[in-house]
Design a protein around this motif. Structure first.
Motif, mmCIF file in Angstrom:
data_model
loop_
_atom_site.group_PDB
_atom_site.id
_atom_site.type_symbol
_atom_site.label_atom_id
_atom_site.label_comp_id
_atom_site.label_asym_id
_atom_site.label_seq_id
_atom_site.Cartn_x
_atom_site.Cartn_y
_atom_site.Cartn_z
ATOM 1 N N UNK A 1 0.385 5.869 -6.174
ATOM 2 C CA UNK A 1 -0.125 7.365 -5.801
ATOM 3 C C UNK A 1 -1.284 7.566 -6.748
ATOM 4 N N UNK A 2 -1.056 7.273 -8.206
ATOM 5 C CA UNK A 2 -2.165 7.389 -8.940
ATOM 6 C C UNK A 2 -3.110 6.089 -9.701
ATOM 7 N N UNK A 3 -2.774 5.349 -9.072
ATOM 8 C CA UNK A 3 -3.651 3.978 -9.541
ATOM 9 C C UNK A 3 -3.124 3.406 -10.981
ATOM 10 N N UNK B 1 10.078 3.238 -9.298
ATOM 11 C CA UNK B 1 9.301 4.456 -9.837
ATOM 12 C C UNK B 1 7.939 3.969 -10.417
ATOM 13 N N UNK B 2 7.571 2.807 -11.120
ATOM 14 C CA UNK B 2 6.667 2.555 -11.409
ATOM 15 C C UNK B 2 5.737 2.154 -10.252
ATOM 16 N N UNK B 3 6.075 1.332 -9.506
ATOM 17 C CA UNK B 3 5.095 0.945 -8.221
ATOM 18 C C UNK B 3 4.803 2.257 -7.561
ATOM 19 N N UNK B 4 5.611 3.176 -7.314
ATOM 20 C CA UNK B 4 5.424 4.272 -6.653
ATOM 21 C C UNK B 4 4.016 5.187 -7.373
ATOM 22 N N UNK B 5 4.230 5.330 -8.734
ATOM 23 C CA UNK B 5 3.343 5.875 -9.651
ATOM 24 C C UNK B 5 2.092 5.126 -9.462
ATOM 25 N N UNK B 6 1.926 4.020 -9.607
ATOM 26 C CA UNK B 6 0.767 3.353 -9.176
ATOM 27 C C UNK B 6 0.258 3.392 -7.928
ATOM 28 N N UNK C 1 0.839 -1.210 -0.028
ATOM 29 C CA UNK C 1 -0.065 0.036 0.010
ATOM 30 C C UNK C 1 0.802 1.318 0.080
ATOM 31 N N UNK C 2 1.926 1.126 0.689
ATOM 32 C CA UNK C 2 2.857 2.458 0.776
ATOM 33 C C UNK C 2 4.039 1.833 0.184
ATOM 34 N N UNK C 3 5.097 2.923 0.024
ATOM 35 C CA UNK C 3 6.638 2.441 -0.443
ATOM 36 C C UNK C 3 7.276 1.744 0.770
ATOM 37 N N UNK C 4 6.803 2.060 1.735
ATOM 38 C CA UNK C 4 7.531 1.857 3.068
ATOM 39 C C UNK C 4 7.392 0.245 3.308
ATOM 40 N N UNK C 5 6.206 -0.172 2.775
ATOM 41 C CA UNK C 5 5.947 -1.628 2.587
ATOM 42 C C UNK C 5 7.288 -2.564 1.993
#
Ligand code: CTP
Ligand code: MN
Ligand code: MN
Ligand code: MN
Length: 391
Positions: free
Chosen positions: A92-94, A85-90, A68-72
């Motif tokens: 945040x924006x789905x 980068x791809x995961x973070x974008x997804x 759910x979060x990058x910290x995970x």
């Protein structure tokens, strides 16, 4: 930084063959996105990039819950800058712009459609794409010279693009079992590939054939093929003798009996109503299953056959009994899991693993094994059952 508590210890291991990767997992949206980028890199012949995205997807499949979060992701291996980068974008924006623009790009769609034809690899698809072809029907209408595999691929594309069900795989299994028992009683067949890993559908059905008496399996494949041909079960087949002697990743001194290893890439005609093979009573060339005009060699117009029978891709491999464990491990997959096993063997153990043997480069000898468990043990790995090799 301490690893997130949601991350199990095994997910921190960097080789997929050290981890359990189940079929069903909790991060499908992310893994689908990363695998699309992997596939696109593969279609662009960028192997390193393709494997990097695939490894990133595989690590997410081992997690016990949705990210759910990058910290995970703290403490997880295999996640490079690009994947992160791809995961973070997804998160945040789905969705990811790169993934969506790739998904909708003409080149990705065309190369995917063209390599989706049986017998067509990336290089051919790329050449056809440059020549203006975009999909299987473009190929059928074109003047392109097709080899016999590609002709079958175009002819049966409609059926072959459908998933094969477990019930269909079992029906094919019964036909292969019957063929094998006819020509060599006592021979054993094993379902391998995705179905052995517990998948409910596949793009083909994979079988490994052996006989407990070493040497009995010699010459088996041509006989099995011949029997299947006379029954009218085969729409296409290409048998190749083992190419192991020339392969790069095999051990330097292959055992003398290696040239017996044979494989057959085929297309079966599976009766839809009974689950049996092609109509046994009908002579080849006659009307089959209510479908006319589908005889090989006729005009290369894709035929649609919604009733009667279905074309199904089937891979058959014959292994000597002494190599059965290696062949079983090598043909069960997934492809990434296999790749990781070989990488582990080479990099961490100074060994060479193939579908035939395990060679210890330090001891300069082959390590014998008759089961998959023994091979994992030689490699210093915890045994991973087939259902957890879905990397
Ligand atoms: N394989 C191989 N050599 C090939 C093709 C496949 O060694 N030329 C191996 C793969 O490494 C894999 C297994 O055969 O371990 C099955 O491959 P494949 O049928 O392509 O994939 P599946 O995992 O069975 O998935 P699918 O359901 O799509 O068939
Ligand atoms: Mn398969
Ligand atoms: Mn596949
Ligand atoms: Mn296969």
């Amino acid at each position: 930084l301490t690893p997130s508590p949601v991350i199990p210890k095994s997910s921190a291991k960097s080789y997929a063959c050290q981890r359990r990767t189940p079929l069903k997992h909790h991060n499908l949206l992310l893994t689908e996105a990363l695998e699309l980028l992997s596939e696109n890199a593969e279609l662009g012949e960028n192997e390193g990039r393709s494997v990097a995205f695939r490894r990133a997807a595989a690590i997410l499949k081992t997690l016990p819950q949705a990210v759910q979060r990058m910290e995970d992701l703290q403490g997880l291996p295999c996640l490079g800058d690009h994947s992160l980068r791809v995961i973070k974008e997804m998160l945040e924006y789905g969705s990811s712009q790169e993934v969506e623009s790739t998904r909708h790009s003409e080149q990705y769609q065309a190369l995917k459609a063209l390599t989706g034809i049986f017998g067509v690899g990336v290089k051919t698809a790329e050449r056809w794409f440059r020549g203006g072809l975009r999909c299987p029907s473009d190929v059928a209408k074109s003047e392109e010279r097709l080899n016999s595999a590609q002709q079958a691929g175009v002819l049966y594309h409609e059926d072959l693009s459908q998933r094969v069900s477990r019930a269909e795989a079992d029906a094919i299994g019964q036909i292969v079992e019957r063929a094998v028992q006819e020509v060599l009683p006592g021979a054993q067949i094993t379902l391998t590939g995705g179905f052995r890993r517990g998948k409910e559908t596949g793009h083909d059905v994979d079988f490994l054939i052996t006989h407990p008496e070493e040497g009995k399996e010699e010459g088996l494949m041509p006989k099995v093929i011949q029997w299947l041909e006379t029954q009218g079960v085969l729409l296409y087949q290409k048998t190749t003798r083992n190419s192991y002697l020339e392969s790069k990743d095999g051990p330097s001194r292959p055992p003398h009996n290696m040239d017996r290893f044979e494989r057959c890439f085929s297309i079966f005609k599976l009766d839809r109503s009974t689950g049996e093979g092609g109509p046994l009573a009908q002579a080849p060339g006659g009307e089959v299953g209510g479908c006319e005009g589908r005889a090989p060699g006729s005009e290369l117009e894709p035929q649609h056959c919604s009733t009667g029978w279905k074309a199904v891709r089937v891979d058959l491999v014959v292994s000597p009994y002494s190599q059965f464990g290696f062949a079983l491990l090598g043909w069960t997959g997934s492809k990434l899991f296999e790749r990781e096993l070989r990488r582990w063997a080479g990099k961490e153990k100074n060994m060479s693993l193939s579908s035939h043997a395990l060679y210890d480069n330090s001891q300069r000898r082959y390590l014998r094994a008759s089961t998959e468990e023994e091979i994992f043990s030689h490699l210093g790995l915890e045994y991973i059952p087939p259902c957890d090799r879905n990397a």
